[in-house]
Scaffold this active site. Structure first.
Site, PDB file in Angstrom:
ATOM      1  N   LYS A  49     -65.477 -29.978  -2.943  1.00 44.72           N
ATOM      2  CA  LYS A  49     -65.523 -31.328  -3.526  1.00 44.72           C
ATOM      3  C   LYS A  49     -66.916 -31.651  -4.089  1.00 44.72           C
ATOM      4  CE  LYS A  49     -64.869 -35.777  -4.159  1.00 44.72           C
ATOM      5  NZ  LYS A  49     -64.176 -36.244  -5.352  1.00 44.72           N
ATOM      6  N   LYS A  58     -74.160 -41.227  -5.082  1.00 43.99           N
ATOM      7  CA  LYS A  58     -73.934 -40.694  -3.732  1.00 43.99           C
ATOM      8  C   LYS A  58     -73.463 -39.242  -3.811  1.00 43.99           C
ATOM      9  CE  LYS A  58     -70.064 -40.788  -1.182  1.00 43.99           C
ATOM     10  NZ  LYS A  58     -68.929 -41.127  -0.320  1.00 43.99           N
ATOM     11  N   PRO A  80     -66.435 -45.003   3.268  1.00 40.89           N
ATOM     12  CA  PRO A  80     -67.442 -44.853   2.205  1.00 40.89           C
ATOM     13  C   PRO A  80     -68.368 -43.643   2.378  1.00 40.89           C
ATOM     14  CG  PRO A  80     -67.289 -47.146   2.897  1.00 40.89           C
ATOM     15  CD  PRO A  80     -66.451 -46.357   3.857  1.00 40.89           C
TER      16      PRO A  80
HETATM   17  P1  NAD Z   1     -63.846 -48.301  -0.674  1.00 37.01           P
HETATM   18  O1  NAD Z   1     -65.185 -48.878  -0.372  1.00 37.01           O
HETATM   19  O2  NAD Z   1     -62.950 -48.979  -1.641  1.00 37.01           O
HETATM   20  O3  NAD Z   1     -62.999 -48.137   0.703  1.00 37.01           O
HETATM   21  C1  NAD Z   1     -63.556 -47.825   1.932  1.00 37.01           C
HETATM   22  C2  NAD Z   1     -62.909 -48.729   2.964  1.00 37.01           C
HETATM   23  O4  NAD Z   1     -63.425 -48.388   4.254  1.00 37.01           O
HETATM   24  C3  NAD Z   1     -63.249 -50.215   2.745  1.00 37.01           C
HETATM   25  O5  NAD Z   1     -62.045 -50.950   2.593  1.00 37.01           O
HETATM   26  C4  NAD Z   1     -64.015 -50.616   4.000  1.00 37.01           C
HETATM   27  O6  NAD Z   1     -63.772 -51.928   4.432  1.00 37.01           O
HETATM   28  C5  NAD Z   1     -63.493 -49.593   4.998  1.00 37.01           C
HETATM   29  N1  NAD Z   1     -64.357 -49.407   6.149  1.00 37.01           N
HETATM   30  C6  NAD Z   1     -65.702 -49.236   6.192  1.00 37.01           C
HETATM   31  N2  NAD Z   1     -66.112 -49.095   7.464  1.00 37.01           N
HETATM   32  C7  NAD Z   1     -65.000 -49.183   8.249  1.00 37.01           C
HETATM   33  C8  NAD Z   1     -64.776 -49.132   9.637  1.00 37.01           C
HETATM   34  N3  NAD Z   1     -65.770 -48.984  10.507  1.00 37.01           N
HETATM   35  N4  NAD Z   1     -63.505 -49.264  10.088  1.00 37.01           N
HETATM   36  C9  NAD Z   1     -62.478 -49.431   9.219  1.00 37.01           C
HETATM   37  N5  NAD Z   1     -62.632 -49.495   7.883  1.00 37.01           N
HETATM   38  C10 NAD Z   1     -63.882 -49.377   7.409  1.00 37.01           C
HETATM   39  O7  NAD Z   1     -64.127 -46.791  -1.109  1.00 37.01           O
HETATM   40  P2  NAD Z   1     -63.109 -45.811  -1.857  1.00 37.01           P
HETATM   41  O8  NAD Z   1     -63.362 -45.837  -3.322  1.00 37.01           O
HETATM   42  O9  NAD Z   1     -61.730 -46.057  -1.336  1.00 37.01           O
HETATM   43  O10 NAD Z   1     -63.655 -44.395  -1.344  1.00 37.01           O
HETATM   44  C11 NAD Z   1     -63.363 -43.905  -0.059  1.00 37.01           C
HETATM   45  C12 NAD Z   1     -63.901 -42.481   0.021  1.00 37.01           C
HETATM   46  O11 NAD Z   1     -63.249 -41.663  -0.961  1.00 37.01           O
HETATM   47  C13 NAD Z   1     -65.404 -42.378  -0.271  1.00 37.01           C
HETATM   48  O12 NAD Z   1     -65.963 -41.424   0.575  1.00 37.01           O
HETATM   49  C14 NAD Z   1     -65.449 -41.945  -1.728  1.00 37.01           C
HETATM   50  O13 NAD Z   1     -66.629 -41.249  -2.055  1.00 37.01           O
HETATM   51  C15 NAD Z   1     -64.231 -41.053  -1.815  1.00 37.01           C
HETATM   52  N6  NAD Z   1     -63.653 -40.930  -3.157  1.00 37.01           N
HETATM   53  C16 NAD Z   1     -63.551 -42.028  -3.978  1.00 37.01           C
HETATM   54  C17 NAD Z   1     -62.996 -41.884  -5.239  1.00 37.01           C
HETATM   55  C18 NAD Z   1     -62.874 -43.078  -6.167  1.00 37.01           C
HETATM   56  O14 NAD Z   1     -62.586 -42.866  -7.359  1.00 37.01           O
HETATM   57  N7  NAD Z   1     -63.026 -44.298  -5.686  1.00 37.01           N
HETATM   58  C19 NAD Z   1     -62.540 -40.630  -5.677  1.00 37.01           C
HETATM   59  C20 NAD Z   1     -62.609 -39.551  -4.804  1.00 37.01           C
HETATM   60  C21 NAD Z   1     -63.171 -39.712  -3.539  1.00 37.01           C
END
Ligand code: NAD
Length: 309
Positions: free
Chosen positions: A171, A246, A66
């Site tokens: 980004k 964020k 995250p």
């Molecule tokens: P999400 O919250 O769905 O996934 C993050 C995962 O990380 C969760 O499953 C959580 O349990 C896991 N996690 C957290 N701490 C952890 C740890 N210590 N060990 C192992 N796992 C851990 O978020 P997302 O939407 O998949 O986004 C992930 C990243 O990608 C973020 O930085 C977000 O800004 C970026 N992003 C998201 C999107 C989108 O559309 N969702 C698009 C581009 C970029």
């Protein structure tokens, strides 16, 4: 085919890991969430119970977490990646983090003898599932070239932006432009409606005119125009407002550090802040459309309706 560790199997990381499996790689994944783990397991990821197990023998370790703090803690410490991964493993972080965290990852990885590349992604969960993400790569030449190979199964485009942190700089800047654009599209959509235009006809006009942009094409905030837009689902999130906040906060902070004047970026940030303060952080970022009308109403929005999720 490579042995790849994937840490963070959430909305983005999950489908990215599955695309690596589909491409024939052997993927060992770890997450804290049971739901994320179950979905990844279903798709062929070997789900394990610790980072140490995930990174054992890995040629590449990919993180999708995250925020910056999560990335730092997953790399560092006795249970982290640095403590357990082979020094030959390339470390790739696909998370959206601040430039300072990314620089820290590069510096601290190098100090421990690891190669690191910042590899943030654009294209959302749809792009992650389809394997069409734009991947913006920052790193020294060797790390960046190696990273470009590993991300191929989930990338439509993988572009080396430059040296360390260039990927994350691209980004954050891209997303600031997107979220400023989203406010313009909201204001235009409501004005067009009040001026009596049919929303689909107006959308068709803009699509071949100078107002065309990604938010207009993909997120148009009026029901019945774009099938996948949040406006058709009472603004249930395709891109959560708190994640938009964020991203734009990271960009505004970066601009402030360079003493830049970015009133439009700050306006967009204030709109997302308001949504989050109102308790709509988990709703779609295009719900800022309700700010255009003085009474806070918007077509497709019923604040009293239960979430369809
Ligand atoms: P999400 O919250 O769905 O996934 C993050 C995962 O990380 C969760 O499953 C959580 O349990 C896991 N996690 C957290 N701490 C952890 C740890 N210590 N060990 C192992 N796992 C851990 O978020 P997302 O939407 O998949 O986004 C992930 C990243 O990608 C973020 O930085 C977000 O800004 C970026 N992003 C998201 C999107 C989108 O559309 N969702 C698009 C581009 C970029």
């Amino acid at each position: 085919m490579a042995q790849i560790a994937f840490i963070g199997l959430g909305n983005m990381g999950g489908p990215m890991a599955l695309n690596l499996v589909k491409a024939g790689h052997s993927v060992r994944g770890f997450d804290l969430s049971e739901t994320a783990k179950a979905l990844a397991k279903e798709g062929g990821v070997e789900v394990v119970e610790s980072i140490a197990e995930a990174v054992e023998g890995a040629e590449a370790v990919i993180t999708s977490l995250p925020k910056g703090d999560h990335v730092r803690s997953v790399l560092d410490g006795p249970d982290g990646i640095w403590a357990h991964a082979p020094k030959t493993a390339l470390l790739l972080d696909t998370s959206t983090v601040d430039v300072e965290t990314s620089q820290w990852c590069h510096d601290q990885s190098a100090e421990r003898g690891f190669s690191f590349a910042d590899t943030p992604v654009s294209g959302g969960t749809v792009g992650a599932a389809a394997g069409t993400l734009a991947v913006m790569i920052g790193g020294d030449d060797d790390a960046a070239q190696r990273a470009a190979e590993y991300v191929k199964p989930f990338a439509g485009n993988a572009i080396v932006a430059g040296g360390p942190t260039a990927g994350i700089a691209a980004k954050l800047t891209n997303n600031m432009m997107l979220f400023i654009e989203s406010i313009a599209v909201n204001e235009g959509a409501v004005l067009a409606d009040r001026l009596g235009l049919d929303p689909k006809v107006f959308w068709d006009i803009v699509s071949v005119s100078s107002g065309r942009c990604w938010a207009q094409q993909t997120w148009y905030p009026v029901p019945g125009v774009i099938e996948s837009a949040a406006a058709n689902k009472n603004f249930d999130a395709t891109f959560r407002a708190d994640l938009a906040l964020k991203d734009i906060t990271l960009a505004v902070d970066a601009a402030d550090k360079h003493s830049l004047n970015i009133p439009a970026g700050k306006l967009a940030k204030a709109q997302f802040e308001q949504l989050v303060e109102e308790g709509y952080g988990d709703k779609d970022c295009m719900l800022t459309v309700k700010n255009v009308s003085p009474d806070g109403s918007a077509k497709g929005w019923d604040g009293a309706a239960p979430s369809s999720k």
